[in-house]
Design a protein around this motif. Structure first.
Motif, PDB file in Angstrom:
ATOM      1  N   ALA A  28      15.512   5.589   2.279  1.00  0.00           N
ATOM      2  CA  ALA A  28      15.537   4.427   3.174  1.00  0.00           C
ATOM      3  C   ALA A  28      14.465   4.545   4.258  1.00  0.00           C
ATOM      4  O   ALA A  28      13.808   3.565   4.612  1.00  0.00           O
ATOM      5  CB  ALA A  28      16.926   4.274   3.804  1.00  0.00           C
ATOM      6  N   ALA A  29      14.278   5.760   4.767  1.00  0.00           N
ATOM      7  CA  ALA A  29      13.285   5.981   5.821  1.00  0.00           C
ATOM      8  C   ALA A  29      11.866   5.752   5.308  1.00  0.00           C
ATOM      9  O   ALA A  29      11.006   5.264   6.047  1.00  0.00           O
ATOM     10  CB  ALA A  29      13.433   7.390   6.381  1.00  0.00           C
ATOM     11  N   LYS A  30      11.602   6.089   4.070  1.00  0.00           N
ATOM     12  CA  LYS A  30      10.257   5.945   3.486  1.00  0.00           C
ATOM     13  C   LYS A  30       9.873   4.489   3.227  1.00  0.00           C
ATOM     14  O   LYS A  30       8.682   4.192   3.090  1.00  0.00           O
ATOM     15  CB  LYS A  30      10.169   6.702   2.161  1.00  0.00           C
ATOM     16  CG  LYS A  30      10.168   8.195   2.286  1.00  0.00           C
ATOM     17  CD  LYS A  30      10.081   8.826   0.891  1.00  0.00           C
ATOM     18  CE  LYS A  30      10.050  10.324   0.936  1.00  0.00           C
ATOM     19  NZ  LYS A  30       9.948  10.897  -0.436  1.00  0.00           N
ATOM     20  N   LYS A  31      10.862   3.598   3.179  1.00  0.00           N
ATOM     21  CA  LYS A  31      10.629   2.204   2.803  1.00  0.00           C
ATOM     22  C   LYS A  31       9.517   1.589   3.651  1.00  0.00           C
ATOM     23  O   LYS A  31       9.569   1.609   4.872  1.00  0.00           O
ATOM     24  CB  LYS A  31      11.916   1.402   2.957  1.00  0.00           C
ATOM     25  CG  LYS A  31      11.811  -0.025   2.455  1.00  0.00           C
ATOM     26  CD  LYS A  31      13.141  -0.731   2.626  1.00  0.00           C
ATOM     27  CE  LYS A  31      13.193  -2.090   2.016  1.00  0.00           C
ATOM     28  NZ  LYS A  31      12.247  -3.052   2.445  1.00  0.00           N
ATOM     29  N   THR A 122      10.512  -1.332  13.763  1.00  0.00           N
ATOM     30  CA  THR A 122      11.135  -0.957  12.487  1.00  0.00           C
ATOM     31  C   THR A 122      10.458   0.268  11.905  1.00  0.00           C
ATOM     32  O   THR A 122      11.132   1.185  11.409  1.00  0.00           O
ATOM     33  CB  THR A 122      11.083  -2.134  11.491  1.00  0.00           C
ATOM     34  OG1 THR A 122      11.783  -3.252  12.063  1.00  0.00           O
ATOM     35  CG2 THR A 122      11.710  -1.768  10.160  1.00  0.00           C
ATOM     36  N   GLU A 123       9.149   0.311  11.968  1.00  0.00           N
ATOM     37  CA  GLU A 123       8.425   1.489  11.469  1.00  0.00           C
ATOM     38  C   GLU A 123       8.749   2.732  12.290  1.00  0.00           C
ATOM     39  O   GLU A 123       8.891   3.825  11.735  1.00  0.00           O
ATOM     40  CB  GLU A 123       6.917   1.229  11.470  1.00  0.00           C
ATOM     41  CG  GLU A 123       6.478   0.189  10.466  1.00  0.00           C
ATOM     42  CD  GLU A 123       5.041  -0.258  10.668  1.00  0.00           C
ATOM     43  OE1 GLU A 123       4.370  -0.514   9.640  1.00  0.00           O
ATOM     44  OE2 GLU A 123       4.582  -0.354  11.824  1.00  0.00           O
ATOM     45  N   ARG A 126      12.031   4.031  11.171  1.00  0.00           N
ATOM     46  CA  ARG A 126      11.891   4.714   9.880  1.00  0.00           C
ATOM     47  C   ARG A 126      11.203   6.070  10.040  1.00  0.00           C
ATOM     48  O   ARG A 126      11.585   7.051   9.394  1.00  0.00           O
ATOM     49  CB  ARG A 126      11.139   3.824   8.904  1.00  0.00           C
ATOM     50  CG  ARG A 126      11.983   2.657   8.441  1.00  0.00           C
ATOM     51  CD  ARG A 126      11.379   1.929   7.272  1.00  0.00           C
ATOM     52  NE  ARG A 126      12.286   0.876   6.854  1.00  0.00           N
ATOM     53  CZ  ARG A 126      11.958  -0.408   6.789  1.00  0.00           C
ATOM     54  NH1 ARG A 126      10.736  -0.793   7.102  1.00  0.00           N
ATOM     55  NH2 ARG A 126      12.842  -1.307   6.399  1.00  0.00           N
ATOM     56  N   LEU A 130      12.849   9.491   9.045  1.00  0.00           N
ATOM     57  CA  LEU A 130      12.168  10.359   8.082  1.00  0.00           C
ATOM     58  C   LEU A 130      12.018  11.777   8.631  1.00  0.00           C
ATOM     59  O   LEU A 130      12.294  12.763   7.936  1.00  0.00           O
ATOM     60  CB  LEU A 130      10.791   9.785   7.744  1.00  0.00           C
ATOM     61  CG  LEU A 130       9.944  10.601   6.766  1.00  0.00           C
ATOM     62  CD1 LEU A 130      10.539  10.543   5.372  1.00  0.00           C
ATOM     63  CD2 LEU A 130       8.510  10.083   6.761  1.00  0.00           C
TER      64      LEU A 130
END
Length: 160
Positions: A28-31, A122-123, A126, A130
């Motif tokens: 999910a974090a890599k999305k 959002t990034e 993430r 991550l």
């Protein structure tokens, strides 16, 4: 630190309820993050945490993603090799180090704001997730002495 590399226990086989959620967090974090940047961050955190298993995995994955040998080799000295990394990458690497070494002073406003220039909210969420995930993988793998190249589940597969 010990030099004994004898595996201690098959952590993920004994704790499948830990493996799945941690893998889900990682995915999910890599999305929507750049795969090459992701691998650089995973390598850097794994260097800081001395996790040979994750270093081996993510250096291999970085090469597959097209990362150069020079950038991989210089990653532990990224601040001194600044011309090899973009401003965005350096901001993400600084955030990775601050979160990984959080007990040494937290995540400063300077580090956070530097990252916020290059990543939207959002990034940033993430990236922080991550970094948190790879730190969890590293700590488990180091504590359990998971050997380089080991299959992490009864059916095999990678971790982070």
């Amino acid at each position: 630190m010990t030099t004994n590399d004898t595996p201690r226990l098959p952590f993920y086989r004994l704790a499948p309820g830990v493996y799945g959620p941690l893998l889900a967090l990682t995915q999910a974090a890599k999305k929507d993050l750049d795969p090459t940047l992701v691998e650089l961050l995973l390598i850097r955190a794994s260097q800081l945490n001395h996790c040979a298993f994750c270093l081996d995995m993510h250096i291999t994955d970085a090469r597959k993603a097209g990362e150069t040998e020079a950038r991989i080799a210089l990653l532990s000295a990224w601040e001194e090799a600044a011309d090899h990394y973009s401003d965005k990458e350096r901001a993400a690497l600084a955030l990775t180090e601050a979160v990984t070494l959080v007990a040494r002073g937290g995540v400063s406003d300077e580090v956070y704001e530097r990252a916020a220039v290059h990543f939207d909210d959002t990034e940033l969420v993430r990236l922080i997730a991550l970094i948190t995930a790879i730190n969890s993988w590293n700590r488990i793998n180091v504590a359990a002495r998971v050997p380089v190249g080991a299959a992490l589940t009864p059916v095999g597969g990678g971790a982070s």
